[in-house]
Scaffold this active site. Sequence first.
Site, mmCIF file in Angstrom:
data_model
loop_
_atom_site.group_PDB
_atom_site.id
_atom_site.type_symbol
_atom_site.label_atom_id
_atom_site.label_comp_id
_atom_site.label_asym_id
_atom_site.label_seq_id
_atom_site.Cartn_x
_atom_site.Cartn_y
_atom_site.Cartn_z
ATOM 1 N N GLY A 45 6.982 -7.300 -74.489
ATOM 2 C CA GLY A 45 6.197 -7.117 -75.706
ATOM 3 C C GLY A 45 7.177 -6.843 -76.842
ATOM 4 O O GLY A 45 8.078 -5.995 -76.697
ATOM 5 N N ARG A 78 16.803 -11.032 -74.653
ATOM 6 C CA ARG A 78 15.671 -11.990 -74.779
ATOM 7 C C ARG A 78 15.727 -12.577 -76.193
ATOM 8 O O ARG A 78 15.996 -11.851 -77.151
ATOM 9 C CB ARG A 78 14.316 -11.307 -74.527
ATOM 10 C CG ARG A 78 14.064 -11.023 -73.043
ATOM 11 C CD ARG A 78 12.625 -10.647 -72.771
ATOM 12 N NE ARG A 78 11.736 -11.795 -72.727
ATOM 13 C CZ ARG A 78 10.405 -11.685 -72.650
ATOM 14 N NH1 ARG A 78 9.836 -10.499 -72.643
ATOM 15 N NH2 ARG A 78 9.647 -12.767 -72.587
ATOM 16 N N GLN A 180 0.015 -11.363 -68.147
ATOM 17 C CA GLN A 180 -0.044 -10.172 -69.010
ATOM 18 C C GLN A 180 -1.489 -9.808 -69.345
ATOM 19 O O GLN A 180 -1.818 -8.635 -69.515
ATOM 20 C CB GLN A 180 0.728 -10.419 -70.317
ATOM 21 C CG GLN A 180 2.236 -10.444 -70.171
ATOM 22 C CD GLN A 180 2.759 -11.850 -70.004
ATOM 23 O OE1 GLN A 180 2.070 -12.716 -69.465
ATOM 24 N NE2 GLN A 180 3.973 -12.087 -70.446
ATOM 25 N N ASP A 221 5.491 -12.515 -81.727
ATOM 26 C CA ASP A 221 6.894 -12.199 -81.433
ATOM 27 C C ASP A 221 7.814 -12.472 -82.604
ATOM 28 O O ASP A 221 8.890 -11.888 -82.710
ATOM 29 C CB ASP A 221 7.365 -12.977 -80.205
ATOM 30 C CG ASP A 221 6.787 -12.354 -78.944
ATOM 31 O OD1 ASP A 221 5.604 -12.599 -78.654
ATOM 32 O OD2 ASP A 221 7.502 -11.575 -78.296
ATOM 33 N N ASN A 231 4.229 -16.739 -80.387
ATOM 34 C CA ASN A 231 3.614 -15.742 -79.507
ATOM 35 C C ASN A 231 3.540 -16.373 -78.118
ATOM 36 O O ASN A 231 3.910 -17.536 -77.929
ATOM 37 C CB ASN A 231 2.227 -15.330 -80.025
ATOM 38 C CG ASN A 231 1.691 -14.105 -79.296
ATOM 39 O OD1 ASN A 231 2.404 -13.112 -79.152
ATOM 40 N ND2 ASN A 231 0.469 -14.158 -78.808
ATOM 41 N N LYS A 232 3.072 -15.605 -77.158
ATOM 42 C CA LYS A 232 3.047 -16.051 -75.765
ATOM 43 C C LYS A 232 2.484 -17.457 -75.619
ATOM 44 O O LYS A 232 1.500 -17.806 -76.255
ATOM 45 C CB LYS A 232 2.225 -15.043 -74.958
ATOM 46 C CG LYS A 232 2.104 -15.297 -73.481
ATOM 47 C CD LYS A 232 3.425 -15.525 -72.781
ATOM 48 C CE LYS A 232 4.471 -14.450 -72.992
ATOM 49 N NZ LYS A 232 5.833 -14.860 -72.563
HETATM 50 O O1 MRU Z 1 6.884 -12.285 -72.558
HETATM 51 P P1 MRU Z 1 6.249 -11.077 -73.169
HETATM 52 O O2 MRU Z 1 5.284 -10.394 -72.263
HETATM 53 O O3 MRU Z 1 7.273 -10.136 -73.762
HETATM 54 O O4 MRU Z 1 5.407 -11.653 -74.387
HETATM 55 C C1 MRU Z 1 4.638 -10.760 -75.147
HETATM 56 C C2 MRU Z 1 3.841 -11.410 -76.193
HETATM 57 O O5 MRU Z 1 3.891 -12.607 -76.404
HETATM 58 C C3 MRU Z 1 3.009 -10.500 -77.053
HETATM 59 O O6 MRU Z 1 1.820 -11.124 -77.432
HETATM 60 C C4 MRU Z 1 3.825 -10.157 -78.304
HETATM 61 O O7 MRU Z 1 5.080 -9.670 -77.955
HETATM 62 C C5 MRU Z 1 3.127 -9.187 -79.157
HETATM 63 S S1 MRU Z 1 3.198 -7.568 -78.488
HETATM 64 C C6 MRU Z 1 2.478 -6.483 -79.574
#
Ligand code: MRU
Length: 325
Positions: A45, A78, A180, A221, A231-232
Amino acid sequence: MKHIEWKGRALILLDQRKLPGEITFVTCKTPQDVAASIRNMVVRGAPAIGITAAYALALSATLNRDFHADCQLLLASRPTAVNLRWAVERMRKHYDENHGTPDAMVTEAIAIHREDIEMNRKMGDFGAALFEKPVTILTHCNAGALATGGYGTALGVIRSLFRQERLKEVFADETRPYLQGARLTAFELAEAGIPHRVITDNSAGYFMAKGEIDAVITGADRIAANGDTANKIGTMMVAVLANHFEIPFYIAAPWSTFDLSLESGIDIPIEERGRNEVAFINGKSIVPDSSPVAHIGFDVTPGRLVSGFITDRGILHPLFQEDTD
Ligand code: MRU
């Protein structure tokens, strides 16, 4: 239960890979331990990654390590979430201004953590005020307390709506392959007693077509200057669907997620992860051994598909003209 806890000479992280089945913690005693926890998704996140990186740099100063080498180590952990760079740069500036004094670095990391929670609460209030009548919200991935310092961004808006009795239900996309939505968002919603249903990622269109979803809210992100938002993976599909069904699509994110150095989303670095996260479920292969897999971590939703950005400073629209009403 604290998911990011500073313990003086160690950082304790809730192991998000094990949720919802097991509550276990990982103890990080060095910046390398923290970088590995970010890389391996113990903590994930965008804002949560930034906060843990800040604590890692507090550890670096405390252990009198090569601070700038540790900054590079964390930056490489990352690629997509810009909050990581934002936190590292803030800690670097603080290091230079305070000659790397350990106490000053710890205080700054704690401030980054605390401010993130405050920003989320503000976003919750701004976001909830967008809706007059009780609504059903769809969200993708996990943008909750676990993904931040606490309270959450998209899930923070949902928490505020629930508290203000203007939430009917939440649809949580399961979010293949890391799940997630199913594992983490549902865990948080269940803990808070918020009515919800987990749906497969490919069900969103079905429920939108039936008129069951009033709005979509996700986290982010990295947001470029023109509103393009990483975003994801799967978020863009949801945005396109929402656009088709004329359902508002909102992004909730603090200022640390905006990268105004990028004109558009085309230059956002997109993480690719390993084959096994897609090809195996519970240790069992679900893909023929000879089949290659493409595992892309994030997609970029065009800014024009975003109805508004819910930030800690108010609601913004692509091109970032502030709402005047
Ligand atoms: O791969 P992740 O679990 O780190 O990805 C997270 C996301 O895409 C969230 O939607 C994003 O970081 C927003 S968190 C407030």
